[in-house]
Design an enzyme around this catalytic site. Structure first.
Site, short mmCIF file in Angstrom:
data_model
loop_
_atom_site.label_atom_id
_atom_site.label_comp_id
_atom_site.label_asym_id
_atom_site.label_seq_id
_atom_site.Cartn_x
_atom_site.Cartn_y
_atom_site.Cartn_z
N GLY A 69 -15.88 11.49 -30.15
CA GLY A 69 -14.90 11.00 -30.96
C GLY A 69 -15.52 12.05 -32.42
N GLN A 70 -15.95 12.68 -33.49
CA GLN A 70 -16.15 12.71 -34.04
C GLN A 70 -14.63 13.72 -34.89
OE1 GLN A 70 -18.86 12.19 -33.40
NE2 GLN A 70 -19.97 11.13 -34.39
N LYS A 71 -14.00 13.24 -35.40
CA LYS A 71 -12.57 14.19 -36.71
C LYS A 71 -12.92 15.83 -35.95
CE LYS A 71 -11.62 11.25 -40.78
NZ LYS A 71 -11.99 10.73 -41.48
N SER A 72 -14.54 16.17 -36.41
CA SER A 72 -14.12 18.20 -36.02
C SER A 72 -14.15 17.96 -34.73
CB SER A 72 -15.47 18.16 -36.99
OG SER A 72 -16.11 17.16 -36.86
N LEU A 73 -14.80 16.97 -33.88
CA LEU A 73 -14.63 17.24 -32.27
C LEU A 73 -13.48 17.00 -31.55
CD1 LEU A 73 -17.52 15.72 -31.08
CD2 LEU A 73 -17.34 17.84 -31.24
#
Lengths: 184, 338
Positions: A69-73
């Site tokens: 769920g990271q922003k970059s993902l």
């Protein structure tokens, strides 16, 4: 026999469902998946890409996709939308500061055409923490009542203790089954 | 020549005999396996196993009433695992079961899990509830509920109670302060540290998780955190932390003295320096045990940078703090002014 009927028949034979688990980072997606599968949960690292698990439950074969769920993902989430029968949106109920972020991401997601028709289960996770929002409060904060395009339900749970996970998943499976396996 | 021929025959015979023995052996093993399989794949066997397992879980549930409260959490954990396993067993066996059997099994499974849930709520009330109760000096309430005998009411009451009290644990909007959070205050809590500047925060004991946001020129010293630490927008800080997971976002110039039992990640961070956890205080070993973190497993160099996916070249956003630059004694450490 149309193409959809063929697809439906094939799925029916296999009793297979594809379930996508999404949510902000640190919501507990992997922990839910592992707990549900009866695996150790105290060695889980933050998800770098995704985890796939196929598990049997109540005679159904569940293909569970857990995407980080990271922003970059988040921009890669869309790669997983195709053929999704059910969507599990996991919320860290104790992280009040990011609930607004969480609401926005969820509503963007639901506009996605390729997710149309998928059943939505919102897990109000981390109820073992004091100060966690109740599922009723989250229903308002996340504006779930506004959702008219999907069957949805919000269920409180704690992935750490395992409480209520089963009843949530059971609702999801029943809803999907009623939709794709009973039609003929 | 005859001699040679004789020897050749002898060897051939030997080999043939061995081959035969081998084949027989394989056949025998196969037969055994077939019998074994069939034995496990019939309804009688299934019923026996299922009833035995069910009984075992029921006994476990009953024994929870008389068990030492410190062991209860693990005990219920085990029970729910067993129920899950039994469920899997039913799912795996549904090929040869009748629809009726499956239905009955599901029903008993459901009964088991609801019973487990009820019992857990009854004998293991949420910790924070008990703690709050003491500080609020209202023990009679608990008695009343017990008299009514409605376990469910107690839970409902408990939930409402929590929502009214915001249960905030931590600090926000502080400048130039030294603050200490004691063991009893943080146990199993979600600690929030927000908008702090030039502060020293000491946390003893075992929080469940810590959220840090907008910290500037701060020193955070913490005991072991049983799940994750989530830090965002921290600049020029020193974090001395132990946890299962560390998630660091949008931060820069942070020194982290880290004990992490799984892995750490960072995203949009710059100039992060990492060293091993070196905070020492009385009772730290006990806290590690309480938090469930293994004191001997420290993956402080296992850091994944979301902005640097090349595994062969070290990320430019973080590095290991040189030994001579590390702070060794936190008790006599003071923040550089300015």
């Amino acid at each position: 026999m149309g193409f959809l009927t063929v697809l439906r028949k094939m799925k029916q034979k296999e009793k297979e469902m594809r379930i996508l688990i999404l949510g902000l980072d640190n919501a507990g997606k992997t922990t839910i998946l592992k707990r549900f599968n009866g695996e150790e949960i105290d060695t889980i690292s933050p998800t770098l890409g995704f985890n796939i698990k196929t598990l049997e439950h109540r005679g159904y074969k569940l293909n569970m996709w857990d995407v980080g769920g990271q922003k970059s993902l988040r921009s890669y989430w869309r790669n997983y939308f195709e053929c999704t029968d059910g969507l599990i949106w996991v919320v860290d109920s104790a992280d009040k500061r990011r609930l607004e972020d969480c609401r926005a991401e969820l509503h963007v997601l639901l506009k996605e055409e390729r997710l149309a028709g998928a059943t939505l289960l919102v897990f109000a996770n981390k109820q073992d923490l004091p100060g966690a929002c109740s599922s009723e409060e989250l229903k308002d904060i996340l504006e779930l009542e506004k959702i008219k395009t999907h069957h949805w339900q919000i269920v409180w749970c704690s992935a750490v203790t395992g409480q209520n996970l089963l009843s949530g998943i059971d609702w999801l499976i029943n809803d999907i089954a009623a939709r794709i396996f009973t039609l003929d | 020549m005859d001699f040679m021929q004789e020897r050749c025959d002898k060897i051939t015979n030997l080999l043939n005999r061995r081959e035969l023995e081998r084949k027989l052996d394989i056949e025998k093993k196969r037969e055994n396996k077939r019998q074994g399989l069939a034995e496990h794949e019939n309804i009688d066997f299934f019923e026996k196993t299922f009833t035995a397992k069910k009984l075992e879980i029921e006994n476990d549930l009953n024994s929870s009433l008389t068990m030492d409260s410190s062991k209860l959490a693990n005990h219920f954990d085990m029970i729910s695992k067993n129920i899950l396993n039994l469920q899997k067993y039913v799912a795996a066996s549904n090929l040869f079961l009748r629809t009726y059997d499956i239905k009955v099994c599901h029903q008993s499974l459901q009964e088991l899990s609801s019973k487990a849930r009820e019992l857990e709520e009854k004998v293991l009330p949420k910790k924070k509830f008990g703690f709050k109760k003491k500080t609020m000096k209202s023990p009679p309430k608990h008695e009343d509920i017990k008299l009514n005998g409605h376990a469910k009411d107690e839970v409902d009451f408990c939930r409402r109670f929590i929502n009214l009290n915001d249960n905030f644990c931590g600090y926000e909007n502080k400048i130039n302060e030294t603050l200490v959070l004691e063991n009893s205050k943080v146990f199993k809590k979600d600690v929030t540290l927000k908008d702090l500047e030039c502060c020293v925060i000491k946390i003893y004991g075992t929080p469940s998780t810590i959220h840090m946001n907008h910290l500037k020129n701060c020193l955070i010293l913490s005991g072991p955190v049983s799940t994750s630490i989530f830090a965002e927008n921290c600049t020029n800080c020193k974090l001395v932390i132990a946890c299962q997971q560390l998630r660091l976002h949008s931060s820069s110039d942070v020194h982290i003295y880290l004990h992490v039992t799984s892995r750490a990640i960072m995203e949009d961070c710059k100039r992060i320096l990492i060293a091993p956890y070196n905070y020492k205080y009385d009772g730290m070993e006990d806290d590690f045990i309480k938090s469930g973190l293994d004191i001997n497993t420290n993956n402080w160099t296992s850091i994944d940078d979301f902005n640097w996916l090349n595994t062969e070249i070290q990320s430019p956003n973080w590095n290991i703090l040189k030994e001579i630059e590390r702070v060794n004694d936190w008790n006599n450490f003071s923040l550089p002014s300015g």
